[in-house]
Scaffold this active site. Structure first.
Site, PDB file in Angstrom:
ATOM      1  N   LYS A  79     -86.299  23.698 -65.629  1.00 59.99           N
ATOM      2  CA  LYS A  79     -87.246  22.861 -64.886  1.00 59.99           C
ATOM      3  C   LYS A  79     -86.986  21.385 -65.185  1.00 59.99           C
ATOM      4  O   LYS A  79     -86.719  21.028 -66.339  1.00 59.99           O
ATOM      5  CB  LYS A  79     -88.681  23.252 -65.272  1.00 59.99           C
ATOM      6  CG  LYS A  79     -89.763  22.576 -64.433  1.00 59.99           C
ATOM      7  CD  LYS A  79     -91.141  23.086 -64.833  1.00 59.99           C
ATOM      8  CE  LYS A  79     -92.252  22.411 -64.042  1.00 59.99           C
ATOM      9  NZ  LYS A  79     -93.581  22.910 -64.407  1.00 59.99           N
ATOM     10  N   SER A 154     -96.469  24.394 -60.697  1.00 56.80           N
ATOM     11  CA  SER A 154     -95.469  23.378 -60.442  1.00 56.80           C
ATOM     12  C   SER A 154     -94.039  23.856 -60.721  1.00 56.80           C
ATOM     13  O   SER A 154     -93.079  23.177 -60.359  1.00 56.80           O
ATOM     14  CB  SER A 154     -95.764  22.152 -61.296  1.00 56.80           C
ATOM     15  OG  SER A 154     -95.713  22.472 -62.677  1.00 56.80           O
ATOM     16  N   SER A 178     -98.748  26.948 -64.267  1.00 57.39           N
ATOM     17  CA  SER A 178     -97.536  26.535 -63.546  1.00 57.39           C
ATOM     18  C   SER A 178     -96.337  27.446 -63.725  1.00 57.39           C
ATOM     19  O   SER A 178     -95.327  27.281 -63.048  1.00 57.39           O
ATOM     20  CB  SER A 178     -97.141  25.110 -63.956  1.00 57.39           C
ATOM     21  OG  SER A 178     -98.114  24.202 -63.544  1.00 57.39           O
TER      22      SER A 178
END
Length: 486
Positions: A79, A154, A178
């Protein structure tokens, strides 16, 4: 069959047994990215050259007997809010469009020591602020099950990359769900560990008291294996916890006899999609058939979790994001008149709408006259939510519920109504407020063919219980590959 359709542990075994070279595995991942990226847009940065170079180095170490772990040579996606030395790290924000860190996050260093090969950085909601991966400055990520729908957020880029089989596994971060919510939307498995289990050193902070790095993969075995590698005590992180036991894979046992599982009635009221309810309760029934004791109970305080979370998270974000001001790194406005004007213009031009909304909300609740009314009240509510979970875990080993109230919404449907987007986190944020571990895994699909996720929550440092329950349930169904990966 593509090498990327294997689980990370299966691919690691093939590499170890010399059936596949590291270079072949990494090339298969890079080819899959090239083939599918136009449709999914999981990545912000793909480091083809660096990955192939690293593949040769790892292969040499495997051949020399220096790397023997289960993940040696297996390609991973990271990420884009975790620092990687020499590799662009943007948090999917214009304000960090040119930021190349000089150090690597501790969790990624642990992966590299185990022989992982980093493919690149995945797309995300800007600074992890969002639940759909639509607030990224670099475009929208799409759901591999149906590209007209969001992947969640996210960590949507990481979950979509795993579901589209562009990588074997990925790392995400979880501030209010997330990892778990996009895992649910993309039909993959994700773990948010107990707060402090994985070092936050090198994770660009959103809400420091809530953020936690965790694994995203095809199955529970992969997630337990990855967590075992990335979890460690780190003196560079003041919130890092020294644990006695990091042997998460020992919990991969198909046995829940006598395990007490609680289902909160509060999680099955208004707002929950009927198809999600049926699938989640069906999973509970399967665990009951395997010998678990399943009961309903009242968790209480659920309706206060969202306001408490957004007050605390936004307060911490307004403080954490103050460092992005155009002075030391990142974006700086071209024309300005004096220092304060440079700050204002840089931040106005560099941050997107959702990041600005949360910074302003955080600044408001921390301002004089409102601090007691909002921020301190939210902290007290957080303590009460923790107490409610403590009381529940006196009676139950695991709490079972949905990961999200619906399946993945259509692209654009959530951004027009931020409050509706915030309410989508209702089942996940309490876990972060209380610092608990949680796992999401697939438990079916709706009429449109979109995945439904089951969430299992454990008490602090009780990852093994949720891993055991998740693994046992997983044995009752086979992994479904997304249409894009078939």
């Amino acid at each position: 069959m593509s090498l990327m359709s294997l689980t990370a542990v299966e691919l690691g075994r093939k590499i170890k047994e010399k059936e596949v070279t590291v270079e072949e595995a990494v090339t298969a991942a890079l080819d899959a990215i090239e083939k599918r990226e136009a449709e999914v847009h999981s990545f912000v940065t793909v480091d083809r050259e660096g990955a192939l170079k690293r593949a040769k180095e790892v292969q040499a170490k495997i051949d020399a007997g220096e790397l023997t772990g289960p993940l040696a040579g297996v390609p991973v996606a990271i990420k884009d809010n975790m620092c990687t030395k020499g590799l662009l790290t943007t948090c999917s924000s214009k304000i960090l469009y040119n930021f190349v860190p000089t150090y690597t996050a501790e969790a990624i260093l642990n992966l590299e020591k185990a022989g992982a090969v980093i493919l690149g950085k995945t797309n995300m909601d800007e600074f992890a602020m969002g639940s759909t991966t639509e607030t990224s400055a670099y475009g929208v990520t799409k759901n591999p099950w149906n590209t007209g729908h969001v992947p969640g957020g996210s960590s949507g880029g990481s979950c979509a990359a795993v579901a589209a089989e562009e990588c074997s596994y990925a790392l995400g971060s979880d501030t209010g769900g997330s990892i778990r919510q996009p895992s649910s939307f993309c039909g993959v498995t994700g773990i948010k560990p107990t707060y402090g289990t994985v070092s936050r050193y090198g994770l660009i902070a959103y809400g420091s008291s809530l953020d936690q790095i965790g694994p995203i993969a095809k199955d529970v075995t992969d997630c337990a294996t990855i967590l075992e590698v990335i979890a460690s005590h780190d003196v560079k992180d003041s919130t890092s916890v020294q644990r006695e036991d990091y042997d998460f894979t020992s919990a991969l046992v198909d046995d829940v006899r006598g395990m007490k599982i609680g289902i909160p009635r509060d999680y099955f009221g208004d707002g929950l999609d009927p198809e999600v309810k049926v699938a989640v309760l069906g999973a509970a029934k399967k665990l009951e058939e395997k010998g678990a004791i399943v009961e309903e109970f009242d968790l209480s305080l659920v309706e206060y979790a969202i306001p408490a979370y957004y007050v605390i998270a936004c307060a911490e974000a307004s403080s954490n994001l103050a460092r992005f001001d155009g002075v030391k790194y990142g974006y700086r406005t071209e024309q300005y008149d004096g220092l304060h004007n440079m700050y204002k213009k840089t931040r106005s031009e560099g941050f997107g709408a959702e990041a600005k909304r949360r910074i302003m909300l955080g600044s408001f609740v921390l301002s004089s006259g409102y601090y007691d009314a909002y921020y301190l009240k939210a902290l007290r509510t957080k303590a009460l939510i923790k107490q409610a979970f403590d009381k529940a875990f006196e009676k139950y080993d695991v709490i079972l519920g949905p990961a999200a109230p619906t399946t993945a919404p259509k692209l654009g449907a959530s951004l027009s109504d931020p409050l509706k987007m915030y309410l989508g986190d209702i089942y996940t944020i309490s876990v972060n407020l209380a610092g608990l571990p949680g796992i999401t895994l697939p438990c079916g699909t709706d009429q449109s063919g979109l995945p439904i996720g089951l969430q299992l929550i454990g008490d602090c440092f009780e990852e093994k219980k949720i891993i055991r329950a998740a693994y046992t349930y997983e044995q009752t169904r086979s992994y479904e590959h997304s249409p894009l990966a078939r």
